[in-house]
Design a protein around this motif. Structure first.
Motif, PDB file in Angstrom:
ATOM      1  N   PRO A  40      15.722  32.212  25.460  1.00 50.96           N
ATOM      2  CA  PRO A  40      15.193  31.401  24.364  1.00 50.96           C
ATOM      3  C   PRO A  40      13.740  31.741  24.070  1.00 50.96           C
ATOM      4  N   LEU A  41      13.417  31.752  22.781  1.00 48.72           N
ATOM      5  CA  LEU A  41      12.067  32.077  22.312  1.00 48.72           C
ATOM      6  C   LEU A  41      11.425  30.802  21.777  1.00 48.72           C
ATOM      7  N   VAL A  42      10.232  30.475  22.272  1.00 49.15           N
ATOM      8  CA  VAL A  42       9.527  29.269  21.855  1.00 49.15           C
ATOM      9  C   VAL A  42       8.244  29.659  21.123  1.00 49.15           C
ATOM     10  N   LEU A  43       8.082  29.134  19.932  1.00 49.67           N
ATOM     11  CA  LEU A  43       6.876  29.350  19.137  1.00 49.67           C
ATOM     12  C   LEU A  43       5.898  28.221  19.439  1.00 49.67           C
ATOM     13  N   MET A  44       4.640  28.562  19.701  1.00 49.88           N
ATOM     14  CA  MET A  44       3.630  27.541  19.979  1.00 49.88           C
ATOM     15  C   MET A  44       2.468  27.685  19.013  1.00 49.88           C
ATOM     16  N   VAL A  72       7.640  33.034  25.231  1.00 51.20           N
ATOM     17  CA  VAL A  72       6.794  32.178  24.392  1.00 51.20           C
ATOM     18  C   VAL A  72       5.863  33.046  23.556  1.00 51.20           C
ATOM     19  N   VAL A  73       5.688  32.689  22.301  1.00 52.57           N
ATOM     20  CA  VAL A  73       4.797  33.430  21.417  1.00 52.57           C
ATOM     21  C   VAL A  73       3.835  32.469  20.730  1.00 52.57           C
ATOM     22  N   ALA A  74       2.598  32.904  20.580  1.00 50.02           N
ATOM     23  CA  ALA A  74       1.599  32.164  19.801  1.00 50.02           C
ATOM     24  C   ALA A  74       0.857  33.160  18.927  1.00 50.02           C
ATOM     25  N   ILE A  75       0.480  32.726  17.735  1.00 46.76           N
ATOM     26  CA  ILE A  75      -0.338  33.570  16.865  1.00 46.76           C
ATOM     27  C   ILE A  75      -1.556  32.780  16.419  1.00 46.76           C
ATOM     28  N   ASP A  76      -2.615  33.507  16.071  1.00 48.86           N
ATOM     29  CA  ASP A  76      -3.799  32.869  15.516  1.00 48.86           C
ATOM     30  C   ASP A  76      -3.514  32.452  14.079  1.00 48.86           C
ATOM     31  N   ALA A  77      -3.829  31.203  13.745  1.00 53.71           N
ATOM     32  CA  ALA A  77      -3.723  30.763  12.359  1.00 53.71           C
ATOM     33  C   ALA A  77      -4.751  31.517  11.514  1.00 53.71           C
ATOM     34  N   PRO A  78      -4.568  31.588  10.212  1.00 52.93           N
ATOM     35  CA  PRO A  78      -5.553  32.254   9.356  1.00 52.93           C
ATOM     36  C   PRO A  78      -6.961  31.695   9.585  1.00 52.93           C
ATOM     37  N   GLY A  79      -7.941  32.591   9.729  1.00 53.46           N
ATOM     38  CA  GLY A  79      -9.319  32.170   9.936  1.00 53.46           C
ATOM     39  C   GLY A  79      -9.620  31.625  11.306  1.00 53.46           C
ATOM     40  N   HIS A  80      -8.714  31.812  12.270  1.00 49.01           N
ATOM     41  CA  HIS A  80      -8.887  31.309  13.627  1.00 49.01           C
ATOM     42  C   HIS A  80      -8.777  32.461  14.633  1.00 49.01           C
ATOM     43  N   GLY A  81      -9.322  32.230  15.828  1.00 49.71           N
ATOM     44  CA  GLY A  81      -9.192  33.213  16.907  1.00 49.71           C
ATOM     45  C   GLY A  81      -9.762  34.561  16.530  1.00 49.71           C
ATOM     46  N   ASP A  82      -8.920  35.597  16.635  1.00 47.55           N
ATOM     47  CA  ASP A  82      -9.366  36.961  16.342  1.00 47.55           C
ATOM     48  C   ASP A  82      -9.238  37.329  14.868  1.00 47.55           C
ATOM     49  N   ILE A 146      15.837  29.908  19.159  1.00 48.08           N
ATOM     50  CA  ILE A 146      14.415  29.759  18.836  1.00 48.08           C
ATOM     51  C   ILE A 146      14.069  28.293  18.666  1.00 48.08           C
ATOM     52  N   GLY A 147      12.957  27.874  19.287  1.00 46.16           N
ATOM     53  CA  GLY A 147      12.448  26.517  19.132  1.00 46.16           C
ATOM     54  C   GLY A 147      10.968  26.542  18.806  1.00 46.16           C
ATOM     55  N   TYR A 148      10.490  25.463  18.221  1.00 48.71           N
ATOM     56  CA  TYR A 148       9.054  25.325  17.967  1.00 48.71           C
ATOM     57  C   TYR A 148       8.491  24.382  19.010  1.00 48.71           C
ATOM     58  N   GLY A 149       7.550  24.905  19.812  1.00 46.52           N
ATOM     59  CA  GLY A 149       7.029  24.149  20.944  1.00 46.52           C
ATOM     60  C   GLY A 149       5.803  23.334  20.628  1.00 46.52           C
ATOM     61  N   GLY A 150       5.448  23.251  19.369  1.00 46.05           N
ATOM     62  CA  GLY A 150       4.444  22.294  18.945  1.00 46.05           C
ATOM     63  C   GLY A 150       3.006  22.717  19.126  1.00 46.05           C
ATOM     64  N   GLY A 151       2.199  21.746  19.299  1.00 46.44           N
ATOM     65  CA  GLY A 151       0.770  21.868  19.217  1.00 46.44           C
ATOM     66  C   GLY A 151       0.311  20.694  18.369  1.00 46.44           C
ATOM     67  N   MET A 152      -0.729  20.021  18.796  1.00 45.77           N
ATOM     68  CA  MET A 152      -1.204  18.869  18.041  1.00 45.77           C
ATOM     69  C   MET A 152      -1.936  19.346  16.786  1.00 45.77           C
ATOM     70  N   SER A 153      -2.211  18.434  15.916  1.00 44.73           N
ATOM     71  CA  SER A 153      -2.980  18.633  14.686  1.00 44.73           C
ATOM     72  C   SER A 153      -2.493  19.836  13.885  1.00 44.73           C
ATOM     73  N   LEU A 154      -3.289  20.904  13.789  1.00 39.04           N
ATOM     74  CA  LEU A 154      -2.936  22.044  12.941  1.00 39.04           C
ATOM     75  C   LEU A 154      -1.617  22.684  13.369  1.00 39.04           C
ATOM     76  N   GLY A 155      -1.331  22.701  14.667  1.00 41.01           N
ATOM     77  CA  GLY A 155      -0.079  23.280  15.133  1.00 41.01           C
ATOM     78  C   GLY A 155       1.132  22.592  14.543  1.00 41.01           C
ATOM     79  N   THR A 156       1.003  21.302  14.251  1.00 42.67           N
ATOM     80  CA  THR A 156       2.087  20.568  13.614  1.00 42.67           C
ATOM     81  C   THR A 156       2.004  20.629  12.101  1.00 42.67           C
ATOM     82  N   ALA A 157       0.792  20.628  11.550  1.00 42.54           N
ATOM     83  CA  ALA A 157       0.628  20.735  10.097  1.00 42.54           C
ATOM     84  C   ALA A 157       1.213  22.047   9.585  1.00 42.54           C
ATOM     85  N   ILE A 158       1.233  23.082  10.427  1.00 40.78           N
ATOM     86  CA  ILE A 158       1.884  24.343  10.093  1.00 40.78           C
ATOM     87  C   ILE A 158       3.346  24.322  10.538  1.00 40.78           C
TER      88      ILE A 158
END
Length: 257
Positions: A40-44, A72-82, A146-158
């Motif tokens: 299983p692949l989880v998006l965070m 598990v996979v995570a990506i930087d939102a636009p204008g965030h991280g790298d 595939i599941g979405y593993g969440g994240g508060m605030s922006l992680g959920t708004a996306i």
């Protein structure tokens, strides 16, 4: 369509961590050093102003890998991280800080709603392109649940608009800490997969009633709301259903059977 290119790799305590790029998107993939394919692949998703390797996100990702054998996979939102910031990103951040410092609640909400909606509009197709590229990897393929593993605030708004349009996501965890505007409520109404929703009861920036209205909007027959005392950044979760994703996605190896 952009392919996925790995740019760095480390491993520790049985977890393989690989940084990658897909076009202009920067991300990280965590997986077992040794394990079955098509797990299983989880998006965070990460919170606003944070990035794909925020300590809390990394801890949850590594726990999902070691405990359940997930990838598990995570990506930087636009204008965030790298990712570079656009002029819009810079202006929105400055406006948010100014409104917050001045105690201008209504202005802060207006800017936050507008900016998070813009980020989601950009991020949803990026998540979908990342999923396409990941499914080209032999160890993931199209068979992995595939599941979405969440994240508060922006992680959920996306995550909510992403889950609303992405049929490959079959279960999702969301959390409070953002303004539940009408477009987000409309997206929630299109979601029918199982949902677990986490709510900081004493959230100081967001009206609790709007978040409860968002939870009510989900069309899922299987949805659970968990509320704990705590503020936007000070929250100790008790009673979380830790087996929610493994129950709906299956353990590693089940999809390959």
């Amino acid at each position: 369509m952009h392919s996925l290119r790995f740019i760095a790799q480390t491993s520790s305590n049985g977890v393989l961590e690989r940084d990658f790029v897909v076009g202009e998107v920067t991300g990280v993939l965590w997986s077992p050093v040794s394990g079955s394919g098509h797990a299983p692949l989880v998006l965070m998703g990460h919170g606003g102003g944070l990035h794909k390797k925020t300590p809390g996100l990394m801890a949850r990702a590594r726990d999902a890998v070691t405990r359940w054998g997930f990838t598990v996979v995570a990506i930087d939102a636009p204008g965030h991280g790298d990712r570079p910031r656009t002029a819009e990103d810079e202006q929105a951040r400055a406006d948010l800080q100014q409104a917050l410092a001045a105690g201008e609640t209504e202005r802060f909400e207006s800017i936050s709603v507008r900016y998070s909606a813009s980020l989601a509009e950009r991020a949803v197709p990026e998540w979908q392109a990342t999923l396409d590229a990941l499914q080209d990897l032999p160890e993931i393929g199209t068979e992995a649940p595939i599941g979405y593993g969440g994240g508060m605030s922006l992680g959920t708004a996306i995550g909510i608009p992403l889950t609303a349009v992405e049929p490959r996501i079959t279960a999702a965890i969301f959390g409070g800490g953002f303004f539940a505007h009408q477009a987000l409520i409309e997206a929630a109404r299109r979601i029918t997969v199982p949902v677990q929703f986490l709510l900081p009861w004493d959230e100081e920036y967001v009206d609790r009633g709007t978040v409860l209205a968002l939870f009510d909007a989900f069309s899922s027959k299987d949805k659970t709301l968990l509320a704990n005392p705590g503020t936007h950044r000070r929250m100790r979760w008790v009673g979380v259903d830790d087996e929610f994703l493994v129950r709906h996605l299956g353990p590693a190896g089940a999809s390959a059977a």
